[in-house]
Design a protein around this motif. Sequence first.
Motif, PDB file in Angstrom:
ATOM      1  N   ALA A  58      -4.228   0.197  -7.129  1.00 16.86           N
ATOM      2  CA  ALA A  58      -4.718   1.393  -7.086  1.00 16.86           C
ATOM      3  C   ALA A  58      -5.781   1.769  -5.974  1.00 16.86           C
ATOM      4  N   LEU A  59      -5.741   2.915  -5.562  1.00 14.69           N
ATOM      5  CA  LEU A  59      -6.735   3.111  -4.491  1.00 14.69           C
ATOM      6  C   LEU A  59      -8.241   3.403  -5.031  1.00 14.69           C
ATOM      7  N   PRO A  60      -9.287   2.904  -4.076  1.00 19.12           N
ATOM      8  CA  PRO A  60     -10.625   2.980  -4.656  1.00 19.12           C
ATOM      9  C   PRO A  60     -11.010   4.589  -4.494  1.00 19.12           C
ATOM     10  N   ALA A  61     -11.931   4.738  -5.156  1.00 21.38           N
ATOM     11  CA  ALA A  61     -12.491   6.238  -5.339  1.00 21.38           C
ATOM     12  C   ALA A  61     -13.151   6.358  -3.820  1.00 21.38           C
ATOM     13  N   GLY A  62     -12.906   7.692  -3.407  1.00 16.04           N
ATOM     14  CA  GLY A  62     -13.548   7.763  -2.093  1.00 16.04           C
ATOM     15  C   GLY A  62     -12.361   7.803  -0.795  1.00 16.04           C
ATOM     16  N   THR A  63     -11.224   7.217  -1.356  1.00  4.55           N
ATOM     17  CA  THR A  63     -10.203   7.070  -0.133  1.00  4.55           C
ATOM     18  C   THR A  63      -9.678   8.396   0.350  1.00  4.55           C
ATOM     19  N   THR A  64      -9.612   8.497   1.584  1.00  6.25           N
ATOM     20  CA  THR A  64      -9.298   9.625   2.500  1.00  6.25           C
ATOM     21  C   THR A  64      -8.042   9.455   3.093  1.00  6.25           C
ATOM     22  N   HIS A  65      -7.773   8.456   3.805  1.00  5.52           N
ATOM     23  CA  HIS A  65      -6.480   7.814   4.166  1.00  5.52           C
ATOM     24  C   HIS A  65      -5.855   6.586   3.757  1.00  5.52           C
ATOM     25  N   VAL A  66      -4.487   6.576   3.891  1.00  3.84           N
ATOM     26  CA  VAL A  66      -3.765   5.450   3.271  1.00  3.84           C
ATOM     27  C   VAL A  66      -2.779   5.076   4.354  1.00  3.84           C
ATOM     28  N   ARG A  67      -2.610   3.623   4.428  1.00  6.37           N
ATOM     29  CA  ARG A  67      -1.449   3.221   5.143  1.00  6.37           C
ATOM     30  C   ARG A  67      -0.566   2.387   4.475  1.00  6.37           C
ATOM     31  N   LEU A  68       0.695   2.443   4.506  1.00  7.30           N
ATOM     32  CA  LEU A  68       1.758   1.711   3.982  1.00  7.30           C
ATOM     33  C   LEU A  68       2.350   0.812   4.927  1.00  7.30           C
ATOM     34  N   ASP A  69       2.575  -0.285   5.133  1.00  3.90           N
ATOM     35  CA  ASP A  69       3.333  -1.293   6.122  1.00  3.90           C
ATOM     36  C   ASP A  69       4.292  -1.996   5.243  1.00  3.90           C
ATOM     37  N   PHE A  70       5.468  -1.623   5.984  1.00  4.53           N
ATOM     38  CA  PHE A  70       6.787  -1.894   5.657  1.00  4.53           C
ATOM     39  C   PHE A  70       7.439  -3.144   6.361  1.00  4.53           C
ATOM     40  N   ALA A  71       7.305  -4.302   5.838  1.00  2.00           N
ATOM     41  CA  ALA A  71       7.908  -5.581   6.711  1.00  2.00           C
ATOM     42  C   ALA A  71       9.621  -5.371   6.493  1.00  2.00           C
ATOM     43  N   VAL A  72      10.109  -4.650   7.397  1.00  2.00           N
ATOM     44  CA  VAL A  72      11.601  -4.432   7.409  1.00  2.00           C
ATOM     45  C   VAL A  72      12.624  -5.458   8.071  1.00  2.00           C
ATOM     46  N   GLU A  73      12.132  -6.115   9.056  1.00  2.00           N
ATOM     47  CA  GLU A  73      12.913  -7.107   9.833  1.00  2.00           C
ATOM     48  C   GLU A  73      13.685  -8.367   8.869  1.00  2.00           C
ATOM     49  N   ALA A  74      12.773  -8.898   8.120  1.00  2.00           N
ATOM     50  CA  ALA A  74      13.411  -9.809   7.123  1.00  2.00           C
ATOM     51  C   ALA A  74      14.350  -9.164   6.252  1.00  2.00           C
ATOM     52  N   TYR A  75      14.359  -8.036   5.749  1.00  2.00           N
ATOM     53  CA  TYR A  75      15.423  -7.342   5.032  1.00  2.00           C
ATOM     54  C   TYR A  75      16.545  -7.049   5.869  1.00  2.00           C
ATOM     55  N   PHE A  76      16.628  -6.650   7.027  1.00  2.00           N
ATOM     56  CA  PHE A  76      17.611  -6.554   7.853  1.00  2.00           C
ATOM     57  C   PHE A  76      18.433  -7.793   8.298  1.00  2.00           C
ATOM     58  N   GLN A  77      17.607  -8.664   8.467  1.00  2.00           N
ATOM     59  CA  GLN A  77      18.209 -10.100   8.800  1.00  2.00           C
ATOM     60  C   GLN A  77      19.038 -10.687   7.501  1.00  2.00           C
ATOM     61  N   ARG A  78      18.586 -10.303   6.288  1.00  2.00           N
ATOM     62  CA  ARG A  78      19.483 -10.682   5.394  1.00  2.00           C
ATOM     63  C   ARG A  78      20.584  -9.739   5.179  1.00  2.00           C
ATOM     64  N   SER A  79      20.611  -8.456   5.237  1.00  2.00           N
ATOM     65  CA  SER A  79      21.517  -7.736   5.207  1.00  2.00           C
ATOM     66  C   SER A  79      22.614  -8.006   6.263  1.00  2.00           C
ATOM     67  N   GLU A  80      22.050  -8.277   7.637  1.00  2.00           N
ATOM     68  CA  GLU A  80      23.066  -8.478   8.593  1.00  2.00           C
ATOM     69  C   GLU A  80      24.013  -9.954   8.344  1.00  2.00           C
TER      70      GLU A  80
END
Length: 135
Positions: A58-80
Amino acid sequence: MSSSTTASVSTHILDTSVGRPAEGVAVQLAARSGMLADWQALGGSATDADGRCKDLPALPAGTTHVRLDFAVEAYFQRSENKQADAQQDAPANRDSGTTGVFFPEVAITFAVNPGEHYHVPLLLNPFGYSVYRGS
């Protein structure tokens, strides 16, 4: 926390190179209260078989900006590794170094308003991505 005092966030990932959800991608969530405030790491999750993160913190009260960090390298290595025999000349094997992933991480930052829900889908392939505010 009341939904009228804080925003909420959800996401999912579609691997457009294969037309399927991206399973097992680690996603970290951070928030800040104000443009100049420090980022607060809130924790994370990983995408399920449908490419969705259903348990982001959950986001804390007063949040004005959010950042989502996706770690995609491991996913593509598994897919490859799974597709290596099936696609001998796949774009992932072309002029991209050893990993075949041009963007090893994707960081999406967006502004939020209290009480609103933000669904942020990531359309992903080894050499590009697109993101938008979903519903």
